[in-house]
Design a protein around this motif. Sequence first.
Motif, PDB file in Angstrom:
ATOM      1  N   SER A   1      75.834  10.178 163.485  1.00  0.00           N
ATOM      2  CA  SER A   1      75.387  10.938 164.650  1.00  0.00           C
ATOM      3  C   SER A   1      74.122  10.302 165.209  1.00  0.00           C
ATOM      4  O   SER A   1      73.259   9.820 164.465  1.00  0.00           O
ATOM      5  N   TYR A   2      73.996  10.325 166.532  1.00  0.00           N
ATOM      6  CA  TYR A   2      72.800   9.745 167.154  1.00  0.00           C
ATOM      7  C   TYR A   2      71.534  10.447 166.675  1.00  0.00           C
ATOM      8  O   TYR A   2      70.451   9.851 166.681  1.00  0.00           O
ATOM      9  N   ASN A   3      71.659  11.700 166.229  1.00  0.00           N
ATOM     10  CA  ASN A   3      70.485  12.436 165.751  1.00  0.00           C
ATOM     11  C   ASN A   3      69.874  11.775 164.521  1.00  0.00           C
ATOM     12  O   ASN A   3      68.693  11.970 164.235  1.00  0.00           O
TER      13      ASN A   3
ATOM     14  N   GLY B   1      57.629   0.849 171.353  1.00  0.00           N
ATOM     15  CA  GLY B   1      57.669   2.266 171.012  1.00  0.00           C
ATOM     16  C   GLY B   1      58.856   2.534 170.107  1.00  0.00           C
ATOM     17  O   GLY B   1      59.333   1.648 169.411  1.00  0.00           O
ATOM     18  N   ALA B   2      59.327   3.760 170.102  1.00  0.00           N
ATOM     19  CA  ALA B   2      60.538   4.091 169.338  1.00  0.00           C
ATOM     20  C   ALA B   2      61.746   3.747 170.199  1.00  0.00           C
ATOM     21  O   ALA B   2      62.511   4.615 170.632  1.00  0.00           O
ATOM     22  N   SER B   3      61.941   2.450 170.431  1.00  0.00           N
ATOM     23  CA  SER B   3      62.974   2.008 171.375  1.00  0.00           C
ATOM     24  C   SER B   3      64.370   2.098 170.795  1.00  0.00           C
ATOM     25  O   SER B   3      65.349   1.846 171.501  1.00  0.00           O
ATOM     26  N   GLY B   4      64.484   2.484 169.514  1.00  0.00           N
ATOM     27  CA  GLY B   4      65.795   2.758 168.964  1.00  0.00           C
ATOM     28  C   GLY B   4      66.330   4.104 169.398  1.00  0.00           C
ATOM     29  O   GLY B   4      67.536   4.360 169.313  1.00  0.00           O
ATOM     30  N   ASP B   5      65.431   4.972 169.874  1.00  0.00           N
ATOM     31  CA  ASP B   5      65.825   6.319 170.271  1.00  0.00           C
ATOM     32  C   ASP B   5      65.713   6.577 171.771  1.00  0.00           C
ATOM     33  O   ASP B   5      66.417   7.437 172.304  1.00  0.00           O
ATOM     34  N   PHE B   6      64.827   5.847 172.450  1.00  0.00           N
ATOM     35  CA  PHE B   6      64.621   6.039 173.882  1.00  0.00           C
ATOM     36  C   PHE B   6      64.419   4.673 174.542  1.00  0.00           C
ATOM     37  O   PHE B   6      64.119   3.683 173.866  1.00  0.00           O
TER      38      PHE B   6
ATOM     39  N   THR C   1      79.899  -2.179 169.158  1.00  0.00           N
ATOM     40  CA  THR C   1      80.113  -0.802 169.660  1.00  0.00           C
ATOM     41  C   THR C   1      79.169   0.186 168.986  1.00  0.00           C
ATOM     42  O   THR C   1      79.522   1.347 168.750  1.00  0.00           O
ATOM     43  N   LEU C   2      77.977  -0.270 168.670  1.00  0.00           N
ATOM     44  CA  LEU C   2      76.937   0.609 168.144  1.00  0.00           C
ATOM     45  C   LEU C   2      75.898   0.796 169.244  1.00  0.00           C
ATOM     46  O   LEU C   2      75.120  -0.112 169.543  1.00  0.00           O
ATOM     47  N   PHE C   3      75.919   1.965 169.849  1.00  0.00           N
ATOM     48  CA  PHE C   3      75.036   2.246 170.980  1.00  0.00           C
ATOM     49  C   PHE C   3      73.953   3.233 170.564  1.00  0.00           C
ATOM     50  O   PHE C   3      74.082   3.946 169.569  1.00  0.00           O
ATOM     51  N   ARG C   4      72.912   3.260 171.359  1.00  0.00           N
ATOM     52  CA  ARG C   4      71.770   4.110 171.049  1.00  0.00           C
ATOM     53  C   ARG C   4      71.681   5.293 172.023  1.00  0.00           C
ATOM     54  O   ARG C   4      71.750   5.109 173.232  1.00  0.00           O
TER      55      ARG C   4
END
Length: 772
Positions: free
Chosen positions: A314-316, A374-379, A470-473
Motif C-alpha cells: 500500500s502507498y501508505n 525532502g521526502a520525495s518518496g511520498d510527495f 511499475t512501482l509508482f509513488r
Amino acid sequence: MSCWKKFPAMCSSSRTFLLLFPLFLHSFVALVSAQGSNNTSPWQTLSGDPPFVVARGGFSGLFPDSSGFAYSFAVMVSVPDVILWCDVQLTKDGVGICLPDLSFNNATDAKGILGENRSSVYLVNGVATKGLFTVDFNAEELANVSLTQGIFSRTNKFDGNRFVILTPEDVVNQFKPPGFWLNVQHDAFFTQRNLSMRNFVLSVSRRIIVNYISSPEVGFLRSIASRFNPRTTKLILRVLQPTDIEITTNQTYQSLLRNLTFIKTFASGILVPKTYIVPIKDGYIQSETSLVSDAHKANLEIFASEFYSDLPLSYNYSYDPVTEYLSYIDNGKFSVDGVLTDFPISPSSAIDCFAHLDKNAKSQAKPLVISKFGASGDFPGCTNLAYSKAISDGVDVLDCPVQMSKDGIPFCMSSINLIESTTISQTSFTTLSKKVPEISPNDGIFAFDLTWEEIHGLTPSILSPSSKFTLFRNPKFRNKGEFLTLPDFLDLAKNSSTLSGVLIHIENAAYLAKEQGLGVIDAVIDSLSKAGYDNQTAQKVLIQSPNSPVLIKFKQEKKEYELVYKVDESISDVLNSTVVDIKSFANSVTVSKTSVLPVNQQFLIGPTDVVTKLQSLNISVYVETFSNEFVSQAWDFFSDATVEINSFVMGSGIDGVITDFPKTSARYKKNRCLTMKEAPNYMSPVQPGSLMQLITADYLPPKERPSPILDDNDVAEPPLPPVSKKAPGPAVDDGSTATPPTSKPNGQPKLGAGTGFLLMNLAILCLSLLPF
C-alpha cells in the motif's frame, strides 16, 4: 524418508550452507531476543506474548520455496521462536513432501527430469489444470527432482544447488525449528485419488512435533480435531478469498467468518489474508475491520498472511515492509497473533527492534539522515509537502538543490531541467525546449529560461525512479504541493526545532555565470546571510557540489559551513593523493551506494576501501540514494530498506544516509536492537559477497569491469568564471553541428592536476591555517 538415506545431495548442500553462513553476518552470534516477560506486556495478542513469525517455505523470498537453504536461513536470521511452514503434498505412495503446490510445474525442474509427456489434467478447485502432479509419482521417482525458484521476479541464481525435495520429518530433524506448521491445502483432491491426508497427518505427528496444522477445508479439520490436544497442536482454519466457497459447508469464507463460535468448535485460530484486517482500495489502506478483536473475543488466534516484501505494498507504507508489519502488530488498537511471510527477517526486526518504541526514543546510531529533495518518496520533490513530511519524519538535514530563474531568484528544485519534476512538457512552454550540451545531452526546458513567477505556477510531478518496474509513488499526491524559493526554504528550516542542519546543493555554477549571467553562489551566500545562518549555531549549513571550485569559493568566504564534495559517478577506489586534494577544500564527501558496496547483477561482490580512505583523513562520508523500493536494493538486503541501511551504517561505517524516504532511516536510528551487547542476527550487517558464494559456477553472473578510480584529474577544475554582465543569447543546438562536450554533465570542464591547480590548493590550505 530420511534426507541422509534418500537425498544425500541435500545433506551436502545443508553442510555447505552452514559452513558459509557466518559470511552472511559479521559474526555468528547466539540469537538474542528482546522479548521479555509478559507480566507487563504491551502486546495486544490473544496470549499477551509477541506475535509469531511464520516462514512460508522458509526464507522463500530469496531461496527456492521449501528448500534446505530457505529453511536453514529462516531459522538463522529470524526471531528465536520462528515457525517453519510446510505446504504438505502426498505422492502416489502416500509419502508427504513439502512443496508449494500440487504440481511440480513452477517450483521444480521436474519437466526435464520426469518428462513433460507424463503430465495429467485434473480438476483443481473446479478448474481443469494440466501438469506433473505429486499424486502420479512415487517418492523414489523424485530423488533426482530439484526445487527451483518458482516466482520469476525473484532470482534463480541459487537453482544450481539442486535442492532436493524434503519431507516434514527432514525439515524438523535437520533444521530443528522452534515451531513447525503443516498446511494441508487440498485434502479433498487427495481423497478423490484414494490418498488419505488425515492418516498421514496423524502418523507424522507421532514422529515429530507439529505445532500448527492449517487447512481451508472445514471437513478435514473437523475430522482430526478430536485427535489433537490444542496445547500441543493447534488447528487453524485457513481463510481464502471472501467469495470463494468452502467445500464442506458450501458457504463463502466471508460468510463463515460471521460465525466465529462455529469455527471455535474445531479450530484454535484462523489464518486470513491481511486485507481482511486492513482493506486496501486503489493502493491505499482503508479503515481497519473488527476481525482481530472479534476473533480474540471468540478466543481464537488470528494470523495474517500474504506478506511479500518484493511486491507493491500500500502507498501508505511507502514501500517499507517494516512499516507494514508494525501496522498489524503495533497500532495501539490490536495485534495479530502471527504473520505468514516469505521474508521472515523483516517481521523479526519489526517485533524485536521497532515495536512499541517511544515517540521520543533517542537515536542509537550516529549517521546523519539527509533528505533527497525532502521526502520525495511520498510527495513531489522540493515542494512544501515533501519538506514538511521530511521534518515530521525526523530528518536531520533538509536539502535544497538550488536552481536559478531567469530573473535571478534562487529556488529549490531537483533538476535544472524542469521536465524532470514538473508537468511543463504539457504546457505552452514546450517552445523553450532546447539542448544545452554543457548540462545534458538531451533536450530540456531549463529553469534559467523562465521567471520565478512562471516556475512557481508550474504543477509539480512526483519522481518515480522505479516506474519501469511499475512501482509508482503516491499517485493521489503526484501533482500536489508548491515549490519554494531558497529564502522560503531557509525560513521553513529555521522554524523547525528538530532539524540539525540544511544542505544546499549547487550545480552548473560555471555555466550559469558565464552563459546566463546568473551568480548562484552569490545568491546562496546572500540568502543564508539574510536568513541569519551566519549568526546562529542551532543548525549547521552544508554546501554540496560536484565542482571543487564552488567549494573553494565558499571556503574563501570563511563561513562556518560544512563543505561537501559530491562524486557524481560510481567509483571503485580513490587515490591517496586525491583524498589529500579533497581534504584541502572539503570536509565531507558524498558517494553512491555502489561506490561503497559494488554489485554485479544486484548481488554484492565485496566492499571497496573508499570509506576507509576518506575517513582516514577525517573526511565524513555520506552515501546516496537510499530508497525503499525493493528493486533499488541488492538481493543481499532481502527487499528490506532497513537491512540495507543497517549494513551500510554498522558494516561500512558511513557517516550519513541520503534518502528520499527519511522516515525509514530516522526510525532505524532509534531501534532498540542497536543497544544490545550483541545484536540479533536480524539486525546484524550482511557480509558483502556472501550470497555470491552460494551461487554455483554455472549460474554465476559474468564478471564486470570495476568502476573507475577517482584520481586527481577527476577532482581538478579551472576557477569559476566571473558572472557575465549580460548573458549572451542562448545557443539553441539543432543537432546539425553539435560537437561532443568536453565536460562532465555538471557543466564544469575538468583539467589535469597541473602545477597551477596544486599551487592554488596549497595556497588555500596555507591560508586556512593562518590565525585569523
